[in-house]
Design a protein around this motif. Structure first.
Motif, mmCIF file in Angstrom:
data_model
loop_
_atom_site.group_PDB
_atom_site.id
_atom_site.type_symbol
_atom_site.label_atom_id
_atom_site.label_comp_id
_atom_site.label_asym_id
_atom_site.label_seq_id
_atom_site.Cartn_x
_atom_site.Cartn_y
_atom_site.Cartn_z
ATOM 1 N N LYS A 62 0.835 -1.203 0.000
ATOM 2 C CA LYS A 62 0.000 0.000 0.000
ATOM 3 C C LYS A 62 0.875 1.260 0.000
ATOM 4 O O LYS A 62 0.615 2.218 -0.735
ATOM 5 N N ALA A 63 1.930 1.218 0.775
ATOM 6 C CA ALA A 63 2.827 2.381 0.880
ATOM 7 C C ALA A 63 3.525 2.635 -0.447
ATOM 8 O O ALA A 63 3.704 3.777 -0.870
ATOM 9 N N ARG A 64 3.927 1.539 -1.073
ATOM 10 C CA ARG A 64 4.649 1.609 -2.341
ATOM 11 C C ARG A 64 3.837 2.332 -3.417
ATOM 12 O O ARG A 64 4.371 2.980 -4.293
ATOM 13 N N GLU A 65 2.528 2.210 -3.320
ATOM 14 C CA GLU A 65 1.616 2.786 -4.324
ATOM 15 C C GLU A 65 1.341 4.284 -4.103
ATOM 16 O O GLU A 65 0.706 4.922 -4.920
ATOM 17 N N ILE A 72 -2.434 11.323 3.893
ATOM 18 C CA ILE A 72 -2.580 10.058 4.616
ATOM 19 C C ILE A 72 -2.545 10.263 6.123
ATOM 20 O O ILE A 72 -2.126 11.313 6.623
ATOM 21 N N GLN A 73 -2.997 9.195 6.785
ATOM 22 C CA GLN A 73 -2.860 9.127 8.239
ATOM 23 C C GLN A 73 -2.091 7.838 8.534
ATOM 24 O O GLN A 73 -2.392 6.799 7.920
ATOM 25 N N ALA A 74 -1.115 7.948 9.412
ATOM 26 C CA ALA A 74 -0.312 6.758 9.710
ATOM 27 C C ALA A 74 -0.210 6.579 11.226
ATOM 28 O O ALA A 74 0.024 7.547 11.955
ATOM 29 N N LYS A 75 -0.385 5.310 11.637
ATOM 30 C CA LYS A 75 -0.263 5.016 13.065
ATOM 31 C C LYS A 75 0.929 4.088 13.233
ATOM 32 O O LYS A 75 1.170 3.232 12.360
ATOM 33 N N GLU A 99 -0.564 1.004 10.786
ATOM 34 C CA GLU A 99 -1.872 1.262 10.157
ATOM 35 C C GLU A 99 -1.740 2.442 9.215
ATOM 36 O O GLU A 99 -1.155 3.457 9.586
ATOM 37 N N LEU A 100 -2.289 2.316 8.029
ATOM 38 C CA LEU A 100 -2.189 3.409 7.052
ATOM 39 C C LEU A 100 -3.571 3.692 6.473
ATOM 40 O O LEU A 100 -4.247 2.768 5.992
ATOM 41 N N THR A 101 -4.022 4.943 6.532
ATOM 42 C CA THR A 101 -5.315 5.323 5.954
ATOM 43 C C THR A 101 -5.077 6.408 4.911
ATOM 44 O O THR A 101 -4.350 7.374 5.190
ATOM 45 N N ILE A 102 -5.676 6.217 3.750
ATOM 46 C CA ILE A 102 -5.580 7.283 2.747
ATOM 47 C C ILE A 102 -6.748 8.238 2.977
ATOM 48 O O ILE A 102 -7.908 7.842 2.879
#
Ligand code: ASP
Length: 582
Positions: A62-65, A72-75, A99-102
């Protein structure tokens, strides 16, 4: 909760904490089994790490994309970086993301959001909101905020009250054209946008407010010379029961406060120079006194020889350019071309090389001997090794031309140092200015400026010689503020309007409200306004004001981002009772 910290906050002491960050994807670096994302917000950049061993392969995918500027939000957990980056405050740590949220996607920006961007001026103006994400622009807006906060603090501490004045007003003649706004409710009538709150601040003094200030937009529909804006901001101030000296002291105090708080620079008492001296010594009413090169008037020592160019000139004037005797013939020819450009307008330039052995070599050796040239050197203060540049002609034009040359040479020689601050009060301005084309007199400052005591009578006989209680604050060759002691009685104001060519009826129609107010106990008063945009730019060590304005207009007065000005539809025109005649 979108975030527990900003992207500029985390340090080594936070290692081990669970955090949530939100921001823009600045950059992705993909190393196959691990990827790093630089996450950016106003406060800084924090490195996020996505690691298939330590977290999950899905997350890494997901990060690579992630595209640039995705929100984004990252935990994750704050961990110590293997290779630290000493260049950024968060460089000791990174966040191992769990955790990664776009939050939102972004189109590919039309230029790179980097300190050194690949975007040209036009494209950056069109996408100004993207340009604001870049440090150089963002930091200038933050810098401006710091300056305005210090201004408010200082003036408020001195007892000034911040009062808003209207934007929809009647025209005030301050030399420029008004921007006009049609009134729908009052058919065929127009408001003008204020060129400054001048009459309102005077009325506030009549209203007893004693000390007023406002950080305020002003509007002038001028042809835009380089680096002017049709709407700009003033620090506008007025005080009652003051003389010129009180105003100079108060605003010298403000300027010193800003230099100290913002730049950490302490300056001594500001020098003062009369307008006449400024023109004579620098050819300019806003001289840059960070360096010398004062004018030397050469009429006495250069006329009455056989050189007709000088003999027929009203003024022969020169400057000594330090160390420039070593200029080659070619370099000097280029200088001559420079002064002959239409923007400067000189017909030619005479030069004298002051050789190290105290001999002289000039472009007019045919007419002047060594003894003559030694006198020129004395008058211009030239030392061995200097180059004397001499212009001649009509006084006003020649002064302006030599002033332009002085500034250009100082720039080339690196004498205009942006970390050096040389404030100067220019005082005793003429009250009136002759319009050479029409032969009419205009107010040099504005029609509300009072003449020096006892000079009112001169208005009838020698209007051009009357001096005003008007002053400018100059910083590094820029006028950063200007103001005056005002007329506060009806008769003097009426006399002034008369001399400016108003009939009593016209004066009443336009300024009846002010002259009426003067009949109800107007206190003596005076004030000043600083150009905030320019002040901020100079304090920031820059020459251009545009970057210090969040949404500036271009040289044609257009906002290319919102595409204004723009046509309006027929319905709107009708409501305003307007017809276009193009
Ligand atoms: N209103 C003046 C100006 O805008 C300043 C002043 O006289 O206070 O230049």
């Amino acid at each position: 909760m979108y975030r527990s910290n900003t992207c500029g906050a985390l340090r080594a002491s936070d290692i081990g904490s669970e955090v949530i960050l939100s921001g823009w994807v600045h950059k992705v670096r993909d190393k196959g089994f691990v990827a790093w994302v630089d996450l950016r917000d106003r406060y800084g950049i924090t490195q996020l790490v996505f690691d298939q061993e330590r977290t999950s392969k899905d997350l890494l995918e997901k990060a690579r994309e992630l595209g640039r500027e995705t929100v984004i939000q990252a935990k994750g957990e704050v961990i110590e970086r293997a290779s630290k980056n000493p260049n950024i405050p968060t460089g000791d740590i990174e966040v191992l993301v769990t955790e990664l949220t776009i939050l939102n996607n972004s189109l590919l920006p039309p230029f790179t959001i980097e300190d050194e961007t690949d975007g040209g001026e036009d494209i950056r103006m069109k996408y100004r909101y993207l340009d604001i994400r870049r440090n150089p622009v963002k930091n200038k807006l933050i810098f401006r905020h710091k300056v305005t906060m210090e201004v408010r603090k200082y003036l408020s501490d001195q007892g000034f009250i911040d009062i808003e004045t209207p934007y929809l007003i009647k025209s005030t003649p301050e030399g420029a054209r008004d921007f006009l706004v049609p009134s729908r409710m009052n058919e065929g009538q127009f408001y003008a946008l204020p060129q400054s709150p001048q009459t309102f601040k005077q009325l506030l003094m009549v209203g007893g407010m004693d000390k007023y200030f406002q950080i305020v937009k002003c509007f002038r529909d001028e042809d835009l010379r380089a680096d002017r804006q049709p709407e700009f901001t003033q620090i506008d101030c007025e005080m009652a029961f003051v003389e010129q000296e009180d105003i100079l002291n108060t605003f010298e105090g403000l300027t010193k406060h800003l230099l100290k708080e913002i730049k950490g620079v302490e300056v001594d008492e500001f020098p003062r120079m009369t307008y006449d001296d400024a023109m004579r010594l620098y050819g300019n009413d806003k001289p840059d006194i960070r360096f010398g090169m004062q004018f030397g008037e050469l009429n006495e020592v250069a006329q009455h020889k056989d050189f007709n160019v000088f003999n027929s000139a009203e003024l022969v004037v020169g400057i000594a350019v330090p160390g420039a005797a070593s200029y080659t013939r070619k370099e000097i020819d280029k200088l001559v071309d420079w002064v002959k450009r239409p923007q400067v307008g000189a017909k030619g330039m005479v030069y004298v090389k002051c050789n190290e052995d105290s001999t002289y070599k000039s472009s007019v050796d045919k007419f002047y001997d060594q003894e003559d040239l030694a006198k020129w050197a004395e008058v211009t203060g030239a030392q061995p090794g200097d180059l004397i540049c001499v212009l001649s002609g009509n006084t006003n034009e020649t002064r302006a031309q030599l002033s332009a040359l002085r500034m250009e040479l100082a720039t080339r020689l690196g004498l205009r140092k942006s970390d050096e601050f040389a404030p100067l009060w220019v005082v005793d301005f003429p009250l009136l200015e002759l319009d050479e084309e029409t032969g009419a007199y205009h107010a040099m400052h504005h029609p509300f400026t009072s003449p020096k005591p006892g000079q009112l009578e001169l208005l009838d006989t020698k209007p051009g010689e009357v001096k005003a209680n008007a002053y400018d604050l100059v910083l590094n060759g820029n006028e950063i503020g200007g103001g005056s002691i005002r007329i506060y009685d009806k008769e003097t104001q009426a006399t002034m309007f008369k001399h400016l060519g108003f009939t009593p009826e016209e004066a009443k129609a336009q300024f009846g409200f002010l002259m009426d107010a003067f009949q109800y106990g107007a206190p003596p008063h005076g004030g000043i306004a600083f150009g905030l945009d320019r002040l901020v730019a100079i304090l920031g060590g820059q020459e251009t004001i545009r970057d210090f304005i969040a949404f500036p207009k271009n040289n044609s007065g257009r906002d290319v981002m919102i595409d204004a000005p723009a046509n309006i539809d027929d319905e709107q025109l009708k409501e305003l009772h307007l017809k276009l005649d193009l």
